[in-house]
Write a protein that holds these residues in place. Sequence first.
Motif, short mmCIF file in Angstrom:
data_model
loop_
_atom_site.label_atom_id
_atom_site.label_comp_id
_atom_site.label_asym_id
_atom_site.label_seq_id
_atom_site.Cartn_x
_atom_site.Cartn_y
_atom_site.Cartn_z
N GLU A 1 30.01 38.50 48.24
CA GLU A 1 30.03 39.88 48.71
C GLU A 1 31.43 40.22 49.18
OE1 GLU A 1 27.90 43.15 51.64
OE2 GLU A 1 27.21 41.06 51.70
N ILE A 2 31.98 41.31 48.65
CA ILE A 2 33.32 41.76 49.02
C ILE A 2 33.19 43.00 49.88
CG2 ILE A 2 35.60 42.47 48.21
CD1 ILE A 2 34.94 41.13 45.51
N LEU A 3 33.52 42.88 51.15
CA LEU A 3 33.53 44.02 52.05
C LEU A 3 34.85 44.76 51.90
CD1 LEU A 3 32.43 45.64 54.54
CD2 LEU A 3 33.64 43.96 55.97
N VAL A 4 34.78 46.07 51.72
CA VAL A 4 35.98 46.90 51.63
C VAL A 4 35.98 47.83 52.84
CG1 VAL A 4 37.29 48.57 50.26
CG2 VAL A 4 35.94 46.78 49.11
N ALA A 5 36.89 47.61 53.77
CA ALA A 5 36.91 48.39 55.01
C ALA A 5 38.31 48.34 55.61
CB ALA A 5 35.89 47.83 56.01
N LYS A 6 38.89 49.49 55.81
CA LYS A 6 40.27 49.54 56.31
C LYS A 6 40.41 48.90 57.69
CE LYS A 6 44.19 52.75 56.40
NZ LYS A 6 44.90 52.11 55.28
N CYS A 7 39.38 49.04 58.54
CA CYS A 7 39.43 48.51 59.92
C CYS A 7 40.66 49.07 60.63
CB CYS A 7 39.43 46.98 59.92
SG CYS A 7 37.97 46.26 59.15
N ARG A 8 40.68 50.39 60.76
CA ARG A 8 41.85 51.13 61.21
C ARG A 8 42.35 50.70 62.59
NH1 ARG A 8 39.67 55.89 62.09
NH2 ARG A 8 37.58 55.37 61.37
N THR A 9 41.44 50.33 63.46
CA THR A 9 41.86 49.98 64.82
C THR A 9 41.68 48.49 65.12
OG1 THR A 9 39.69 50.48 65.78
CG2 THR A 9 41.26 52.30 65.63
N GLY A 10 41.44 47.69 64.09
CA GLY A 10 41.37 46.25 64.29
C GLY A 10 39.98 45.67 64.17
#
Length: 419
Positions: A309-318
Amino acid sequence: MKVNVPYGKNDSFEIDVPGKQLLGVFDPNDVKKVDSDDAIDQALANPFDSESFNSFIDTSDRIVFIVNDGTRPTPTAKVLKHIYPKIKDKNIFFIVATGVHRAPTEEEYEMIFGKDIYEDLNNRNLIHSHDSKNDEMEYLGKSSNGTEMYINKIVADAKKVVPISSIEPHYFAGFTGGRKSFLPGVASYDTISQNHYLALQDSSRAMKLDGNPVHEDMMDAMKVLKNINIFAIEMVLDSDHDIYAVTTGDLAKSFYAGIDKAKEVFAVQIPKKADIVISTAPYPMDVDLYQSQKALDNGKLALAKNGIEILVAKCRTGIGPKPFYNLLSSEKDPKDVLDKIHHEWKLGYHKAAKMAQIGTWASTWAVTDLTDEEMRNVHFKPYHDLKKAFKDALDEKGDNASVIVLPAGSMTVPEVKDH
């Protein structure tokens, strides 16, 4: 076949998936478009088991409005455009239901309220962001399960409360919306911790309400609000984040009335589980890894055993809350993380547990803005480019590997079609 996968607010990746391998790109279901302005007006005038909104606000008492924070796609600003002219000169106050999340940024405040309304409310000091650890709380009683209901004194002391929320699948509460405006929305840290401990049970999962201990505890806890007159405003959004349905009035009845509509949008039928699943946390649910985990949890429902499973998430604040990160990073093996949870409990561990559980039967990779070290520490193979991650996944799983893509994984709940 070329597939576009969103990343952050304005970016995206384009990957090329061989047609014979692609089982499908599954977004929330297409549903008939509605006139959102009409839907809002009709719902406000025709609530469930309540007087109309206009009658509800015909009072000199303070009316407290509870709104979602910036991690939810709730179109609060659209509702406020309809009601603000009616309420702006009344005795009103707004509280942002952060639960245990951080306070919104200025950009998020403007997104939540709309720029003009935010500026007006802010200038009059009529907005407060709930702080579950430091705000003054009031004890209202216990649920049957023993959850002690301490909620923000701003809400507890109000005679009239208007929670504005949206209903979409939630990975352990079944669905968001309704009762979640109060618990966890404006509850104390300890109250939230007691309720969320129930999320470790297998029956706490997306779209499940009957027999879901988290949901049932929340609903039971709502009885402590009996002295507060509540007019709930609930929305169901479609795949374009446009309003699909609006329900209002009684907290429980408006919530349950929205559930069937939410299932029409979010429950997607897949032909079978895939060897590779790409699941995206779309903006604004990509704020950090803690929130993006919902996309990972939904994606696992489409993933075959021993898959990737490949999670795609910028995680803008960490990463998010430290207990969540500290637990995951404290052990090198996901099984050891789960063992540790059995011996101690802290709020934030529920998400860590759900993430670690996937790692016991499949591989978890991630495309984020986090550092490689941070991703490895929480048991992800790290990437910053989906094209590279997908190529490596195909190399590992082989030319016949099946693929499913969930561009809005945080809100898409896959179900295998009945044979």
